[in-house]
Motif scaffolding. Structure first.
Motif, PDB file in Angstrom:
ATOM      1  N   LYS A 350      -5.865  -6.441  -1.261  1.00 55.96           N
ATOM      2  CA  LYS A 350      -6.332  -6.224  -2.632  1.00 55.96           C
ATOM      3  C   LYS A 350      -5.183  -5.739  -3.521  1.00 55.96           C
ATOM      4  O   LYS A 350      -4.960  -6.255  -4.606  1.00 55.96           O
ATOM      5  N   VAL A 351      -4.476  -4.742  -3.023  1.00 56.81           N
ATOM      6  CA  VAL A 351      -3.363  -4.183  -3.817  1.00 56.81           C
ATOM      7  C   VAL A 351      -2.184  -3.898  -2.896  1.00 56.81           C
ATOM      8  O   VAL A 351      -2.369  -3.430  -1.769  1.00 56.81           O
ATOM      9  N   LEU A 352      -0.990  -4.175  -3.389  1.00 57.66           N
ATOM     10  CA  LEU A 352       0.238  -3.795  -2.672  1.00 57.66           C
ATOM     11  C   LEU A 352       1.001  -2.818  -3.546  1.00 57.66           C
ATOM     12  O   LEU A 352       1.286  -3.124  -4.707  1.00 57.66           O
ATOM     13  N   THR A 353       1.295  -1.637  -3.014  1.00 59.49           N
ATOM     14  CA  THR A 353       2.011  -0.648  -3.818  1.00 59.49           C
ATOM     15  C   THR A 353       3.247  -0.201  -3.067  1.00 59.49           C
ATOM     16  O   THR A 353       3.143   0.248  -1.923  1.00 59.49           O
ATOM     17  N   LYS A 354       4.393  -0.327  -3.724  1.00 62.53           N
ATOM     18  CA  LYS A 354       5.634   0.103  -3.069  1.00 62.53           C
ATOM     19  C   LYS A 354       5.840   1.581  -3.338  1.00 62.53           C
ATOM     20  O   LYS A 354       5.784   2.050  -4.477  1.00 62.53           O
ATOM     21  N   LYS A 355       6.026   2.329  -2.250  1.00 58.28           N
ATOM     22  CA  LYS A 355       6.266   3.773  -2.386  1.00 58.28           C
ATOM     23  C   LYS A 355       7.547   4.118  -1.654  1.00 58.28           C
ATOM     24  O   LYS A 355       7.572   4.114  -0.422  1.00 58.28           O
ATOM     25  N   GLU A 356       8.596   4.397  -2.416  1.00 52.45           N
ATOM     26  CA  GLU A 356       9.918   4.685  -1.847  1.00 52.45           C
ATOM     27  C   GLU A 356      10.286   3.641  -0.789  1.00 52.45           C
ATOM     28  O   GLU A 356      10.443   2.477  -1.104  1.00 52.45           O
ATOM     29  N   HIS A 357      10.317   4.029   0.490  1.00 50.84           N
ATOM     30  CA  HIS A 357      10.753   3.078   1.512  1.00 50.84           C
ATOM     31  C   HIS A 357       9.573   2.482   2.284  1.00 50.84           C
ATOM     32  O   HIS A 357       9.753   1.919   3.345  1.00 50.84           O
ATOM     33  N   LEU A 358       8.369   2.631   1.778  1.00 54.01           N
ATOM     34  CA  LEU A 358       7.193   2.075   2.447  1.00 54.01           C
ATOM     35  C   LEU A 358       6.339   1.277   1.460  1.00 54.01           C
ATOM     36  O   LEU A 358       6.475   1.423   0.254  1.00 54.01           O
ATOM     37  N   VAL A 359       5.454   0.456   2.034  1.00 55.11           N
ATOM     38  CA  VAL A 359       4.534  -0.310   1.183  1.00 55.11           C
ATOM     39  C   VAL A 359       3.115   0.078   1.587  1.00 55.11           C
ATOM     40  O   VAL A 359       2.765   0.067   2.764  1.00 55.11           O
ATOM     41  N   SER A 360       2.321   0.452   0.594  1.00 52.63           N
ATOM     42  CA  SER A 360       0.927   0.780   0.866  1.00 52.63           C
ATOM     43  C   SER A 360       0.094  -0.483   0.596  1.00 52.63           C
ATOM     44  O   SER A 360       0.187  -1.090  -0.469  1.00 52.63           O
ATOM     45  N   VAL A 361      -0.684  -0.885   1.604  1.00 54.84           N
ATOM     46  CA  VAL A 361      -1.483  -2.110   1.482  1.00 54.84           C
ATOM     47  C   VAL A 361      -2.956  -1.726   1.458  1.00 54.84           C
ATOM     48  O   VAL A 361      -3.450  -1.066   2.378  1.00 54.84           O
ATOM     49  N   SER A 362      -3.624  -2.102   0.391  1.00 51.92           N
ATOM     50  CA  SER A 362      -5.056  -1.817   0.290  1.00 51.92           C
ATOM     51  C   SER A 362      -5.813  -3.097   0.656  1.00 51.92           C
ATOM     52  O   SER A 362      -5.608  -4.150   0.057  1.00 51.92           O
ATOM     53  N   LEU A 363      -6.663  -2.979   1.678  1.00 54.98           N
ATOM     54  CA  LEU A 363      -7.402  -4.159   2.160  1.00 54.98           C
ATOM     55  C   LEU A 363      -8.873  -4.033   1.820  1.00 54.98           C
ATOM     56  O   LEU A 363      -9.446  -2.951   1.961  1.00 54.98           O
ATOM     57  N   LYS A 364      -9.464  -5.118   1.425  1.00 48.95           N
ATOM     58  CA  LYS A 364     -10.917  -5.148   1.261  1.00 48.95           C
ATOM     59  C   LYS A 364     -11.466  -5.827   2.512  1.00 48.95           C
ATOM     60  O   LYS A 364     -11.175  -7.009   2.756  1.00 48.95           O
ATOM     61  N   LEU A 365     -12.205  -5.082   3.328  1.00 50.23           N
ATOM     62  CA  LEU A 365     -12.682  -5.622   4.598  1.00 50.23           C
ATOM     63  C   LEU A 365     -13.834  -6.591   4.364  1.00 50.23           C
ATOM     64  O   LEU A 365     -14.627  -6.410   3.437  1.00 50.23           O
TER      65      LEU A 365
END
Lengths: 442, 260
Positions: A350-365
Motif C-alpha cells: 500500500k505504501v513504501l516509506t524510506k526511513k534513513e537506511h531502511l524502508v517501511s512497507v505497509s501491506l494491505k492483507l
C-alpha cells in the motif's frame, strides 16, 4: 551490557555500591541506585505526573516517548534544574530532592552540546574537573585519557565553533564523563547527527561508558540508540511512565496501545480460536485492525471472513486479545516459500516509506485465508521446488478471493531487499513471520 | 523584478531622512575652519570641560556597569516578587524627560533626609561635581540594564546549569561562564553607557547646575556658549559630542554584529 559492567566492576575489585546498599537495607526491598518516587512537576505547560522510576547501578536506561512528553523535563528534574512539586529523588540511597545541581554529582549532555564557546576543547573538559581536582598534572592526564577514549585528542586546542557536530558531541560526552558522575544524563545526544556519525558515536560511547562504569539515562527518539546501548527502556507519554522493562520485552509486548503505536509495532485485535499443538490459532476479523486505540476499529461480533495468525503464546479459546508483531520480524517474499515460519499471508503493497537506511512497507492483507492443510496457495504450488509442509497445520494461506481484508501489516526491510523484490505500490507479496514473533497482549 | 509601491515608499523615506541627518551633521562639521576648531579645542574652558566630561563619564560608566550587571542578571534569571514592578520603575527614566529626572534627583538629594545624611558625611550632591556623576548615573543606568538584560537573555540558561552540575556554585558559574559569554554585550553596553553619560544634559543641568568652569561638562559648554552667542565654542563642543557618539555607535554595531 548491565551484567557485563557489573562483572567488570567486580573484576576491578570494586564491590558494587548497589550490593552494599542492599546489604544495608537488609531484608526489605533494597532501594535502587536511582529511585524516583511519585514525582510531580509542572513547568511552562510541560508536566510530569506521578513518575516512578528505579534504576540500578550500571544500568543504561533509554527514555523514549513522543515530543513534548516530558522526557527532557524528567532529566532536568533529576539533575536539579527544576524543583518538583511533589515526590522524592534518591541517589545511592540519599534523598537528593532538595540538593542544588552542584551537590548531586550528575552530568548532563544535550543534543546541542552546550559547550562553553569561550573555552577550547581542553578547557571545556578540564573545567568540569577543576572543581574537584586541584592538581593540574592530574587534570591534564584525565583530560588526555578521556580525549583519547573519545577520539578527540587532536582537537584539544580548538574552539567549539570550529568543530563538526560529531566532534562537538564527543567533546560534550568527554566533559560529562570525565568527572566520573554517579549518573550521566543524555538528552538526545545524537539527534542532530547523520547516520554514519551516529553509528560511530554509539560505539565510542558504549566503550566509554564501560570504561567509566557509569549509570546512564538516555532520552532518545532513535530506536537504534535503544537497541545498540540500552539494557532497559522507559516509555513516557504526557509526563507519565507508560511502560518500562528490557527493550526486547517492551518491543515484543508493548502493554498499552499507545506504546505499541509509538514503537511502530503492528498491533492487531483478534480472538483466540483454538489451540493446535503448541500454537494458539488467532482469528482476525475483517476491519478489526490494528490501531486498536481507535474505537471505530473495534472488533465486530460477527465477521464474514477471517485471517488466521499463529502464535507461540498461550491463549484461551474465545478470549479477545491484541497481537503484537514487530515490523523487523516480518520477511517479505515474492512467492510463497517453504520455511519454518508458521505465518504466511498474502497482501498488496500500500505504501513504501524510506526511513534513513531502511524502508517501511505497509501491506494491505487479503482476506479469506483458511486454516486448512490442503489449502496451499496455487502460487506456492507453482513455485519451483516447493514441497508441502510436513507439519500437520496450515502454513500457507489460501486466498479464496483477492478482496482486501482491511487489515494492514507493516514490515521493515533494507533498500537493497526492496530493490530485489521490485516493490512498488500495488505489488503482491507474501508476509512471512514466525509464531514465536506473534506476541499475545492482554 | 518590479518593486512594489510600498517597498519604494519605505526605502524612499529611509533615504530621505538619512540624507537630512547627514546634511545636519555635515553642516556642523563644515561650518568652522580647522584653525577655528583647533583654537576652540585648545581653549581653557573647552579643555576643562573635556577633562571633567571624560572623568565624570568614566566614573559614572564604571558605577553603572557595576550595578547594572547584577540588576540585569537578577531580572533575567531569578524570579522574585515585584519583579515586573522593578522592571517598570527601572525603565521609567527612559520614557520621561531628563529635566524631570534632574528635578526628581534634586528634590531627593536636596530636600530629603537622604540628601542631608549624605551631606553630613561630606557628600554634597546638588550643585556639585558629584551631582554630575549622580545625574549621569541615573540617565544611563536604565539603558545599560536594558542592553545587558538582553545580552543575558541571549545566553541559554543551560550553559549555567551544565556548569553547576560540575559542582560550581551560582557565583562561580556567573564568573566563569556567564560573564565571559556576555563579554561582547557588556562591552557594547559600556560604550553606550559612556556615550549616554557624556551626553547627559538636562538632568546634569538641574542637579549639578551649569556653573562656568565648575560643573561645566561638554553639553553644558554647548548650552552656555550658545547663550553667550559664542558659536565657535558651541559648535566645537557639539563636534566633540558627535564624534564620541559616532565612535560609540560604531563600537556598539561592531559588538552587536559579532554577537549575531
Amino acid at each position: 551490557m548491565r551484567a557485563l559492567r557489573k562483572k567488570e566492576l567486580e573484576k576491578k575489585g570494586l564491590k558494587s555500591r548497589a550490593l552494599d546498599r542492599k546489604e544495608r537495607v537488609g531484608q526489605e526491598q533494597a532501594m535502587a541506585f536511582l529511585e524516583v518516587r511519585n514525582l510531580e512537576l509542572n513547568v511552562g505547560g510541560f508536566k510530569l505526573h506521578d513518575i516512578r522510576l528505579r534504576v540500578e547501578e550500571g544500568d543504561y536506561v533509554a527514555v523514549i516517548g513522543p515530543s513534548g512528553s516530558g522526557k527532557s523535563l524528567l532529566l532536568e528534574t533529576i539533575i536539579g534544574f527544576y524543583s518538583p512539586k511533589a515526590g522524592r529523588i534518591f541517589l545511592e540511597g540519599c534523598d537528593i530532592t532538595a540538593f542544588t545541581p552542584d551537590k548531586r554529582q550528575i552530568s548532563i549532555v544535550y543534543q546541542d552540546h552546550v559547550l562553553f564557546p569561550h573555552m577550547t576543547v581542553f578547557e571545556n573538559i578540564a573545567y568540569a574537573l577543576q572543581k574537584k581536582v586541584k592538581d593540574k598534572a592530574r587534570i591534564k592526564a584525565e583530560v588526555e585519557r578521556i580525549a583519547s577514549l573519545l577520539e578527540i585528542s587532536p582537537l584539544l586546542f580548538r574552539r567549539p565553533k570550529t568543530l563538526s557536530g560529531g566532534e562537538k558531541q564527543r567533546t560534550a560526552l568527554a566533559r560529562g564523563l570525565v568527572v566520573r558522575p554517579k549518573l550521566l544524563l543524555l538528552d538526545e545526544p545524537f539527534s542532530a547527527l547523520d547516520v554514519r556519525t551516529k553509528e560511530r558515536l554509539r560505539a565510542i560511547l558504549k566503550n566509554a561508558i564501560r570504561e567509566y562504569s557509569t549509570t546512564v539515562l538516555h532520552v532518545t527518539h532513535d530506536f537504534d540508540d535503544l537497541w545498540a546501548l540500552a539494557d532497559r527502556v522507559l516509555v513516557i507519554r504526557n509526563g507519565k511512565v507508560m511502560q518500562e522493562g528490557e527493550p526486547e520485552a517492551v518491543f515484543k509486548r508493548p502493554s498499552p496501545n499507545f506504546v505499541a503505536e509509538f514503537l511502530g509495532t503492528n498491533l492487531l485485535k483478534g480472538r483466540v480460536r483454538n489451540r493446535e499443538g503448541n500454537f494458539t490459532v488467532l482469528e482476525l476479523e475483517e476491519k478489526s485492525l490494528a490501531q486498536a486505540s481507535k474505537p471505530e476499529l473495534e472488533m465486530e461480533s460477527e465477521a464474514k471472513s477471517s485471517l488466521l495468525f499463529y502464535s507461540a503464546d498461550s491463549g484461551k479459546p474465545g478470549e479477545v486479545v491484541s497481537l503484537s508483531i514487530r515490523p523487523e520480524d516480518i520477511i517479505l517474499a515474492e512467492k510463497a516459500l517453504e520455511s519454518s515460519a508458521r505465518n504466511m499471508l498474502k497482501g498488496k503493497v500500500k505504501v513504501l516509506t524510506k526511513k534513513e537506511h531502511l524502508v517501511s512497507v505497509s501491506l494491505k492483507l487479503e482476506s479469506g485465508n483458511k486454516s486448512d492443510l490442503s489449502a496451499i496457495s496455487k502460487a506456492a504450488q507453482a513455485s519451483p521446488g516447493f514441497k508441502a509442509p510436513a507439519c500437520p497445520d496450515s502454513k500457507v494461506s489460501e486466498y479464496s478471493d483477492s478482496k482486501a481484508s482491511g487489515i494492514e501489516l507493516k514490515a521493515v526491510i533494507t533498500p537493497t531487499a526492496c530493490e530485489l523484490l521490485g516493490l512498488e505500490r500495488g505489488k503482491e507479496v507474501y508476509a512471512i513471520f514466525k509464531a514465536a514473533n506473534v506476541k499475545i497482549i492482554r | 523584478m518590479k518593486q512594489s509601491a510600498f517597498r519604494k515608499g519605505a526605502t524612499g523615506i529611509a533615504c530621505f531622512f538619512t540624507c537630512l541627518l547627514f546634511l545636519a551633521v555635515g553642516t556642523l562639521l563644515l561650518i568652522l575652519k580647522p584653525s577655528e576648531l583647533l583654537k576652540a579645542l585648545l581653549s581653557a574652558e573647552m579643555l576643562y570641560s573635556m577633562k571633567l566630561s571624560l572623568l565624570t563619564a568614566s566614573i559614572s560608566t564604571l558605577a553603572v556597569m557595576f550595578f547594572s550587571i547584577p540588576t540585569a542578571y537578577s531580572l533575567s534569571r531569578f524570579d522574585f516578587s515585584g519583579k515586573s514592578l522593578v522592571r517598570s520603575i527601572l525603565g521609567l527614566p527612559m520614557a520621561f524627560p531628563e529635566l524631570v529626572l534632574g528635578l526628581s534627583l534634586l528634590l531627593l538629594f536636596g530636600q530629603t533626609p537622604l540628601g542631608s545624611g549624605l551631606e553630613a558625611l561630606g557628600l554634597r550632591v546638588p550643585f556639585s561635581k558629584l551631582g554630575i556623576g549622580v545625574a549621569q548615573f541615573f540617565v544611563a543606568f536604565p539603558y545599560a540594564v536594558r542592553v545587558i538584560y538582553s545580552t543575558f537573555e541571549g545566553i541559554d540558561c543551560r550553559y549555567e546549569q551544565v556548569s553547576r552540575s560540575f559542582g560550581y556554585g551560582d557565583f562561580e558559574t556567573f564568573r566563569n561562564v556567564t560573564l565571559p559569554m556576555a563579554r561582547g554585550g557588556l562591552f557594547a553596553s559600556a560604550v553606550i553607557t559612556f556615550a549616554r553619560c557624556i551626553g547627559a544634559f538636562g538632568a546634569v543641568l538641574i542637579l549639578a547646575g551649569g556653573s562656568y568652569m565648575y560643573t561645566e561638562v561638554l553639553p553644558v559648554t554647548l548650552y552656555l556658549n550658545i547663550s553667550y552667542g559664542n558659536l565657535e565654542m558651541a559648535i566645537t563642543s557639539g563636534v566633540l559630542l558627535m564624534g564620541i557618539a559616532f565612535l560609540a555607535i560604531l563600537c556598539f554595531e561592531h559588538f552587536e554584529g559579532e554577537k549575531s
